[in-house]
Design a protein around this motif. Structure first.
Motif, short mmCIF file in Angstrom:
data_model
loop_
_atom_site.label_atom_id
_atom_site.label_comp_id
_atom_site.label_asym_id
_atom_site.label_seq_id
_atom_site.Cartn_x
_atom_site.Cartn_y
_atom_site.Cartn_z
N PRO A 187 -49.58 15.89 25.65
CA PRO A 187 -48.47 16.04 24.71
C PRO A 187 -48.28 17.45 24.17
N GLN A 219 -49.69 11.00 21.67
CA GLN A 219 -48.33 11.10 22.18
C GLN A 219 -47.38 11.42 21.03
N ILE A 220 -46.44 12.32 21.27
CA ILE A 220 -45.47 12.69 20.25
C ILE A 220 -44.54 11.50 20.01
N GLN A 276 -43.37 8.63 27.45
CA GLN A 276 -44.46 9.09 28.30
C GLN A 276 -45.29 7.91 28.76
N TRP A 316 -55.16 10.46 29.92
CA TRP A 316 -54.06 11.17 30.57
C TRP A 316 -54.16 11.04 32.08
N THR A 328 -41.17 10.29 22.21
CA THR A 328 -41.14 10.72 23.61
C THR A 328 -41.46 9.53 24.51
N ARG A 344 -50.05 10.18 32.37
CA ARG A 344 -49.17 10.68 31.30
C ARG A 344 -49.37 12.18 31.22
#
Length: 1012
Positions: free
Chosen positions: A694, A898-899, A904, A817, A902, A691
């Motif tokens: 963010p 994570q936003i 991802q 990530w 989004t 990912r």
């Protein structure tokens, strides 16, 4: 005397206004009939309140026909309430009397008749006065109700009207008291509030235009600015003009040509426009042009005089005053242009009607990274702007702003900076709000002509062979826009094949998204300010003098074109120092994983062995990867050293090359050098991104834990935590990396110590400087973010495991990530089918064919150069409406999450396989309940949209898909629920036509727990 018939039992009791005195089964019908008297007033009440919210205050500049304002509608609301009150009183009183004197059925008939009369009179008066006279409408209705109530009271007091049977007496009321409380007192209160409101409004209606010009101007318009009617899209147009005779001529030409293309107001779109003039620049100009402008405005009613100078040097203030004036009106888009611009209003109207109202919308010919002109001989020189670069801005020829953007500019009190050029000033005003312009090359200020232009400048000399009248004639006769015009010159950002010039000859460069910039910056200085002595100023880069290109347009010996921009995080650095035959499929996939999660990433492959053409297939698909060869001589030639000690170490390359860990130490040296000089992300070729981080501005390095007791003397804490530089991302200029490199590669350098110049060196340095570095933004992320599995156990991620999918989805993905494979421990191990790494490779695969460096076989899903086109995305997506709780126990957890909205990680949306390029790609996006947004570039919410991309690569398509953001509706955000996202993509050109689509089921829910 005959005995009268007894009255029904329900009449035996005295009646009051609050007592119906009818059988219980008739209570509800009587109440409903009584309430019907309030319907006209309630209708007027809601309509006036709605209009009050939609209509702005009346113009203070005087350039409109006076219409009902917000204040008018609020006053009308008071009269609505009074009319409703009197209507209720009249109905209740008459109902009381009729129920007493007549049978129930007859009383109901009379009550219905009274209600019908009330409705009819109200409807007739509303239609007579029209929607723009709300106060007169409801004052008239109140007058009729007042008379009706007075007549009712007068007749009620008449002995003839009150004649009854002898033994039954109707209850009486005090008529004087009723008149005061029911009629006079409410009327007095409403009249008093009306007078007070009128006084305030009169004060607001003091016009200033005539005082500015010292003339008596009648400034009005044929189009009602306060009410565009019921049009779905409302467009306000301001045309910058001047007091000069030439300005007078240009306005006439503008009206007789391009203005004829402005469509009439329909239910889809409505336009209104103004020519904007400032104050008379002098008494001579006022006496010379004042009468002409007065007569002109008497004819056209389309001139607005704003309280600003009309001189060229004050254009920014003039535009600001125009925006300030427009902000009081209800519109969806504002279009600013000049009186010497031919505008395709027909095209713009169709596009805006299709687009619909937008948020944070700014479109024009975009410019970015443009330095101020400091040449006094240039009329556009900006000596009043001290920073080295202007924020992104759009050409003043024509730009389009949504209402909220206009309000952001003028709606916030405070001082304003006014530079000489109004187009650049617009960028300065909007820079604090992070509103970025949408580049539209069809808007041109130069004397060039392209057939698809929507804004074409006409200079005084008509150098391209025609006038605005000729261009209008072409449109009216269905000819090409530029038919009869000279088209040998190439417009900015247009293809220049076959043209006499190229915009690059004018030192311009173009980006399809951002717009126009300079091809070569004039002695541009790119530095980083010192932050608490933690960050250095780097050497000044002057292209062509002390700095040369390494990768043209991207990388020089001292800096890169990304390093000092908001896109610094896109820089990725990797190293390869072994034979090309050792570059296996897992290494290709390592690179693909970068672009899966960040399609716009720029990868520099620093290598001593790979040929320049090694990554051609990825380049053909649009991905930005560049081979940068390095060696002892090249590093010295590039001045890629950080001080005297590192310079000496490079000089002795031949000596150190014999050491057992030289190439490992060389990559450690390169990571310090590259991060210090350029910034960005340095990563080992065994780091698998699952990912994207963010927060694009987060500067970080990962932590891991040592397993050997002997390492405890240099780790950060007693738990054995150390810094692992296998993946790290920082802006350029951190002093730490220069100091670490100089210390690690000093005369005390030990070529036989494996980690002395890597983890050990950086950990010891940070251990002694941690507080000041973290205060400056140095972030240490927990080990599970970049190193979820320790190097001792990492082998199990390559082994087949029945629980591999559970491990990946519910353990690794929610906390990490990247997966680091610790190449020294795993390079010799195969990736077994069904392992965690195998699942990662299957989930994230661009399916771009490439040739195996050993067997020379084609590696792809089909083992051929042609691969199937697939649109990849999640079947289900969970939108978490609340911030996840912090389970990490560190203050940076918000940066790791994570936003919301989004796509991802496992939810990433991208295309794999298929053609590398396409002339036309159509992407249709729709969501059932919520809203979508295409990142910050467009910055506007929509429920459904079709985007067309021309001459694009796979990277361009994936960059757009990667930027999709979802926002649930208010109801779903509050209560949770389901939504559906549909994505359909069509590739269409002369060679082939392919398509793919997916549906993503979205579940909106509140969650507890930290996930990122």
């Amino acid at each position: 005397m005959p005995t009268p018939n007894p009255l029904p039992s329900f009449r035996h009791r005295a009646l009051s206004l609050s007592t119906l005195n009818v059988p219980r089964r008739y209570h509800i019908p009587i109440i409903l009939l009584r309430a019907l008297s309030l319907i006209p007033s309630l209708f007027g009440l809601f309509r006036n309140i709605g209009c009050a919210w939609r209509v702005p205050l009346r113009d203070a500049g005087g350039a409109i026909v006076l219409r009902s304002t917000e204040s008018d509608y609020w006053v009308a609301t008071l009269w609505c309430m009074l009319a409703g009150y009197w209507s209720w009183i009249l109905t209740t009183s008459m109902m009381r009397r009729w129920l007493y004197h007549y049978e129930l059925s007859n009383a109901i008939v009379r009550l219905v008749t009274l209600t019908a009369i009330n409705w009819s009179i109200s409807a007739f008066i509303n239609s007579h006065y029209g929607p723009d006279a709300p106060i007169w409408t409801w004052m008239t209705i109140c007058f009729i109700l007042l008379v009706s109530n007075v007549l009712k009271i007068v007749l009620a007091s008449s002995p003839k009207y009150n004649r009854k049977v002898e033994d039954v007496q109707e209850p009486r009321i005090n008529h004087k008291s009723t008149v005061v409380k029911v009629l006079i007192l409410p009327l007095f209160v409403v009249i008093l509030l009306t007078m007070f409101s009128s006084m305030i409004q009169i004060d607001r209606l003091r016009y200033t235009s005539s005082q500015l010009m010292k003339q008596e101007f009648k400034l009005s318009t044929s189009t009602d600015l306060a009410d565009f009617g019921q049009s779905a899209v409302k467009v306000m147009v301001v045309v910058l003009s001047s007091w000069t005779p030439k300005g007078f001529e240009k306005r006439q030409v503008f009206r007789n040509t391009t203005l004829k293309l402005m469509p009439g107001n329909t239910d889809r779109i409505a336009f209104t426009y103004r020519f904007i003039l400032g104050e008379a620049p002098s008494a001579k100009a006022s006496s010379l042009m004042g009468p002409s402008i007065t007569r002109e405005n008497d004819i056209y009613n389309d001139i607005l005089i704003v309280p600003s100078s009309d001189l060229y040097n004050d254009l920014s203030r003039k535009v600001y005053k125009a925006l300030e004036w427009t902000n009081d009106y209800n519109f969806d888009f504002l279009v600013k242009t000049d009186d010497d611009i031919f505008v395709r209003w027909d095209t713009i109207s169709q596009e805006l009607a299709t687009l619909g109202p937008q948020r944070f919308y700014w479109r024009g010919l975009g410019y970015w990274n443009i330095p101020p002109i400091k040449n006094s001989e240039n009329k556009n020189a900006a000596f009043d702007y001290q920073l080295p670069m202007f924020p992104p801005f759009t050409a003043g020829a024509l730009y389009i702003l949504s209402k909220d953007v206009v309000n952001a500019i003028v709606g916030t009190p405070g001082p304003r900076l006014y530079t000489k050029n109004e187009d650049q000033n617009l960028g300065i005003w909007l820079f604090p709000y992070n509103v970025k312009p949408i580049h539209d090359r069809r808007i041109q200020q130069a004397d060039v002509c392209e057939d698809d232009m929507i804004a074409k400048h006409f200079g005084d000399s008509y150098e391209i062979g025609g006038s605005m009248y000729d261009m209008l004639n072409n449109i009216e006769n269905n000819k090409r826009l530029c038919s009869g015009f000279k088209t040998n010159l190439c417009a900015l950002c247009y293809p220049c094949r076959g043209k006499a010039n190229h915009w690059k000859d004018w030192n311009f460069d173009c980006d399809e998204t951002k717009g126009v910039t300079l091809l070569h910056q004039p002695e541009m200085t790119l530095v980083t300010e010192t932050v608490k002595q933690v960050k250095d100023k780097t050497e000044v880069s002057v292209l062509g003098k002390n700095d040369d290109w390494i990768v043209k347009g991207l990388l020089t010996q001292l800096t890169s074109t990304y390093s000092e921009t908001d896109n610094w995080h896109l820089l990725h650095w990797v190293c390869w120092t072994t034979d090309p035959s050792t570059f296996t499929d897992r290494h290709w996939r390592t690179l693909e994983l970068i672009w899966i999660h960040q399609p716009r990433a720029v990868v520099f492959m620093l290598t001593t062995t790979l040929p320049d053409s090694f990554f051609e297939e990825y380049k053909r698909n649009g991905y930005n990867i560049h081979v940068v060869r390095f060696s002892k001589d090249l590093l010295l030639n590039y001045r890629w050293y950080l001080g005297p000690d590192s310079h000496s170490w490079l000089t002795d390359w031949d000596k150190w090359e014999k050491g057992p860990y030289f190439f490992s130490h060389l990559t450690d040296y390169m990571r310090y050098l590259l991060i210090y000089k350029y910034g960005g992300t340095y990563m080992d070729m065994d780091a698998l991104w699952i990912r994207s981080p963010p927060d694009d501005n987060l500067e970080f390095i990962g932590a891991d834990y040592a397993t050997l007791k002997s390492d405890a003397d240099w780790t950060l804490d007693t738990d054995g935590m150390y810094l692992a530089p296998g993946v790290m991302r920082f802006r350029k200029g951190w002093t730490a990396f220069k100091d670490i490199a100089e210390a690690a590669f000093s005369p005390s350098y030990n070529p036989a110590c494996f980690n002395c110049v890597g983890p050990r060196a950086i950990t010891i340095y940070v251990k002694h400087n941690r507080k000041s570095m973290e205060a400056a933004g140095f972030t240490i992320v927990p080990n599970n973010v970049l190193y979820p599995v320790n190097y001792v156990e990492v082998h199990r991620l390559l082994e087949s495991d029945a629980l591999a999918e559970h491990e990946l989805r519910y353990n690794i993905m929610v906390k990490s990530w990247s997966i680091h494979l610790f190449g020294k421990m795993t390079n010799h191990l195969p990736v077994q089918s069904g392992s965690v790494v195998d699942l990662v490779f299957k989930k994230f695969d661009l399916d771009i064919p490439h040739t195996d460096t050993t067997t020379h076989n084609i590696i792809s899903s089909t083992r051929q150069m042609q691969t199937p086109f697939t649109l990849v995305g999640p079947k289900n997506y969970i939108y978490r409406t609340s911030s996840a709780s912090d389970k990490l126990g560190i203050p940076i957890s918000d940066s790791l999450q994570q936003i919301p909205g989004t796509f991802q990680g496992l939810d990433v949306i991208y295309v794999r396989g298929g053609p590398a390029k396409s002339r036309l790609v159509s992407i249709k996006l729709s969501v059932t309940s919520g809203k979508l947004r295409i990142g910050a570039a467009h910055g506007s919410d929509f429920a459904e949209s079709t985007l067309e991309l021309r001459e694009v690569t796979k990277k361009d398509v994936n960059a757009l898909l990667n930027s999709i953001m979802y926002t649930p509706s208010t109801i779903l955000a509050a209560n949770g629920g389901r939504d559906s996202l549909q994505i359909a993509i069509e590739y269409g050109d002369d060679a082939e036509h392919i398509s793919a689509s997916i549906e993503v089921k979205i579940y909106v829910s509140e969650v507890d727990g930290a996930t990122f």
